[in-house]
Design a protein around this motif. Structure first.
Motif, mmCIF file in Angstrom:
data_model
loop_
_atom_site.group_PDB
_atom_site.id
_atom_site.type_symbol
_atom_site.label_atom_id
_atom_site.label_comp_id
_atom_site.label_asym_id
_atom_site.label_seq_id
_atom_site.Cartn_x
_atom_site.Cartn_y
_atom_site.Cartn_z
ATOM 1 N N LEU A 213 0.841 -1.188 0.000
ATOM 2 C CA LEU A 213 0.000 0.000 0.000
ATOM 3 C C LEU A 213 0.879 1.242 0.000
ATOM 4 O O LEU A 213 2.084 1.166 0.217
ATOM 5 N N SER A 214 0.278 2.396 -0.208
ATOM 6 C CA SER A 214 1.048 3.635 -0.177
ATOM 7 C C SER A 214 1.140 4.143 1.257
ATOM 8 O O SER A 214 0.247 3.871 2.081
ATOM 9 N N PRO A 215 2.199 4.904 1.601
ATOM 10 C CA PRO A 215 2.268 5.506 2.934
ATOM 11 C C PRO A 215 1.049 6.373 3.244
ATOM 12 O O PRO A 215 0.586 6.420 4.383
ATOM 13 N N LYS A 216 0.533 7.055 2.233
ATOM 14 C CA LYS A 216 -0.653 7.885 2.425
ATOM 15 C C LYS A 216 -1.845 7.037 2.852
ATOM 16 O O LYS A 216 -2.636 7.437 3.717
ATOM 17 N N THR A 217 -1.987 5.862 2.257
ATOM 18 C CA THR A 217 -3.077 4.957 2.627
ATOM 19 C C THR A 217 -2.934 4.503 4.070
ATOM 20 O O THR A 217 -3.919 4.460 4.819
ATOM 21 N N ILE A 218 -1.704 4.178 4.484
ATOM 22 C CA ILE A 218 -1.458 3.746 5.856
ATOM 23 C C ILE A 218 -1.844 4.850 6.830
ATOM 24 O O ILE A 218 -2.567 4.621 7.813
ATOM 25 N N ARG A 219 -1.374 6.060 6.565
ATOM 26 C CA ARG A 219 -1.627 7.165 7.486
ATOM 27 C C ARG A 219 -3.108 7.530 7.535
ATOM 28 O O ARG A 219 -3.659 7.793 8.611
ATOM 29 N N ARG A 220 -3.749 7.583 6.373
ATOM 30 C CA ARG A 220 -5.169 7.941 6.343
ATOM 31 C C ARG A 220 -6.015 6.889 7.065
ATOM 32 O O ARG A 220 -6.905 7.223 7.849
ATOM 33 N N GLY A 221 -5.727 5.612 6.800
ATOM 34 C CA GLY A 221 -6.481 4.550 7.452
ATOM 35 C C GLY A 221 -6.291 4.550 8.953
ATOM 36 O O GLY A 221 -7.257 4.399 9.719
ATOM 37 N N ARG A 222 -5.049 4.751 9.402
ATOM 38 C CA ARG A 222 -4.748 4.805 10.836
ATOM 39 C C ARG A 222 -5.500 5.952 11.498
ATOM 40 O O ARG A 222 -6.139 5.770 12.548
ATOM 41 N N HIS A 223 -5.439 7.136 10.915
ATOM 42 C CA HIS A 223 -6.114 8.306 11.473
ATOM 43 C C HIS A 223 -7.619 8.087 11.551
ATOM 44 O O HIS A 223 -8.268 8.439 12.558
ATOM 45 N N GLU A 224 -8.185 7.507 10.521
ATOM 46 C CA GLU A 224 -9.633 7.326 10.475
ATOM 47 C C GLU A 224 -10.107 6.316 11.515
ATOM 48 O O GLU A 224 -11.163 6.500 12.134
ATOM 49 N N LEU A 225 -9.345 5.257 11.739
ATOM 50 C CA LEU A 225 -9.729 4.254 12.737
ATOM 51 C C LEU A 225 -9.678 4.831 14.150
ATOM 52 O O LEU A 225 -10.511 4.495 14.998
ATOM 53 N N VAL A 226 -8.701 5.691 14.404
ATOM 54 C CA VAL A 226 -8.623 6.343 15.718
ATOM 55 C C VAL A 226 -9.787 7.310 15.879
ATOM 56 O O VAL A 226 -10.454 7.351 16.929
ATOM 57 N N LYS A 227 -10.050 8.104 14.856
ATOM 58 C CA LYS A 227 -11.132 9.078 14.916
ATOM 59 C C LYS A 227 -12.485 8.403 15.101
ATOM 60 O O LYS A 227 -13.372 8.928 15.792
ATOM 61 N N ALA A 228 -12.649 7.222 14.503
ATOM 62 C CA ALA A 228 -13.915 6.493 14.599
ATOM 63 C C ALA A 228 -14.056 5.755 15.928
ATOM 64 O O ALA A 228 -15.104 5.169 16.202
ATOM 65 N N GLY A 229 -13.008 5.778 16.762
ATOM 66 C CA GLY A 229 -13.079 5.103 18.053
ATOM 67 C C GLY A 229 -12.880 3.612 17.979
ATOM 68 O O GLY A 229 -13.206 2.888 18.933
ATOM 69 N N ILE A 230 -12.333 3.111 16.880
ATOM 70 C CA ILE A 230 -12.072 1.679 16.730
ATOM 71 C C ILE A 230 -10.695 1.340 17.303
ATOM 72 O O ILE A 230 -10.517 0.305 17.957
ATOM 73 N N LEU A 231 -9.724 2.224 17.069
ATOM 74 C CA LEU A 231 -8.396 2.101 17.660
ATOM 75 C C LEU A 231 -8.219 3.190 18.712
ATOM 76 O O LEU A 231 -8.822 4.260 18.625
ATOM 77 N N LYS A 232 -7.373 2.916 19.684
ATOM 78 C CA LYS A 232 -6.999 3.920 20.677
ATOM 79 C C LYS A 232 -5.486 3.893 20.857
ATOM 80 O O LYS A 232 -4.844 2.847 20.731
ATOM 81 N N GLU A 233 -4.907 5.046 21.117
ATOM 82 C CA GLU A 233 -3.487 5.125 21.438
ATOM 83 C C GLU A 233 -3.285 4.693 22.879
ATOM 84 O O GLU A 233 -4.025 5.115 23.774
#
Length: 311
Positions: A213-233
């Motif tokens: 995948l592209s780095p942009k895809t990794i970063r966008r997907g990571r950010h979106e999962l955190v924002k959606a409350g699926i992932l947490k830091e």
């Protein structure tokens, strides 16, 4: 083919007919998966060959779908994976039902053509095979690695081959309407992070190389999962990065929130147990082996509607 599916007690079909959510619920109910989760081999998100000491990684069918912007094809494949639970791992339904589950309310020849194109995309990736079943198309699930081999359930053995490692996608993916809320990059990262089967993990940009995948895809997907409350830091940690002069890097660690924290390897379980009883295990344990040619049994319609009465 599914014939009569009753909505949960106290509900009735809307005047407009079968909605997208009810169509999905009907398919998931027909799967009879008691645990409400879909087993997927890690090879769907990353092809792995060799053993633990000399494993080589390569892009996967998932990366092909992301690069070709195949969001609808991915959702269609995940539904097929969910409903094909027993040998010969096939399903026959009307094109209109598949289309409704993807949010298309049109009927007729144009709908059949659109769905046929999506089947062709999955067929070209060797994820499914098509054949005629009377007036309808029978879809047979193949191995997740895109090899075109006949599907067999993963063994779940601790000492089994790397190619047999699997994770589970919970039905909440549909009941929480993530199929609509998440972008394709976020869906890809959801599956990739679940495939790690770790209670806590990093999501470095090097995932782009590992998963095609592209780095942009990794970063966008990571950010979106955190924002959606699926992932947490869950804090910061240090990992090996031989591309840096220091040979290490510091980055955020992540963990899944419930109910998406159901995947954890036996190795991680053992490490948590060794750390002492005060450590909370965020997952449900390693995925159990699926008996060959056997359903996982029944998931009630009430479960599908327990969170969203509009599903």
């Amino acid at each position: 083919m599914a014939r009569i599916i009753f909505p949960p007690t106290g509900q009735s079909l809307p005047a407009s007919g079968l909605s997208q959510g009810l169509g999905i619920a009907a398919l998931l109910q027909s799967s009879k998966r008691r645990k409400g989760a879909v087993p997927l081999r890690r090879s769907f998100v990353q092809r792995v060959s060799g053993d633990d000491d000399g494993a080589t990684k390569a892009p996967s069918p998932l990366s092909e779908l992301v690069r070709s912007r195949g969001a609808r094809a991915l959702d269609l494949y995940l539904l097929v994976a969910a409903v094909t639970t027993a040998a010969p791992f096939d399903v026959t339904e009307r094109s209109e039902l598949w289309a409704r589950c993807l949010g298309t309310y049109a009927t007729g020849a144009s709908t059949s053509v659109k769905i046929s194109r999506l089947w062709r995309r999955l067929e070209d990736l060797a994820l499914v095979a098509r054949s005629q079943d009377g007036k309808h198309t029978k879809i047979t699930k193949l191995m997740e690695d895109g090899s075109g081999a006949a599907y067999v359930p993963p063994s779940g053995l601790v000492d089994g081959p790397l190619q047999d490692i699997y994770f589970r996608l919970p039905f909440e993916y549909w009941s929480d309407e993530l199929y609509e809320k998440l972008s394709l990059p976020a869906k890809a990262m959801l599956l990739i992070c679940m495939s790690l089967r770790d209670p806590e993990f990093y999501i470095p940009d090097v995932f782009a190389e590992w998963y095609g995948l592209s780095p942009k895809t990794i970063r966008r997907g990571r950010h979106e999962l955190v924002k959606a409350g699926i992932l947490k830091e869950v804090g910061l940690g240090m990992y090996i990065d031989t591309s840096r002069p220091t040979l290490t890097a510091t980055a955020a660690k992540y963990a899944f929130r419930e109910p998406y924290n159901l995947n954890i390897s036996k190795r991680a379980q053992a490490e948590i147990s060794a750390a002492g009883p005060t450590k909370t295990v965020p997952g449900e344990g390693a995925p159990p082996a699926l008996p060959p040619n056997q359903d996982e049994s029944v998931l009630s319609m009430e479960f599908l509607f327990s969170k969203r009465s509009t599903l």
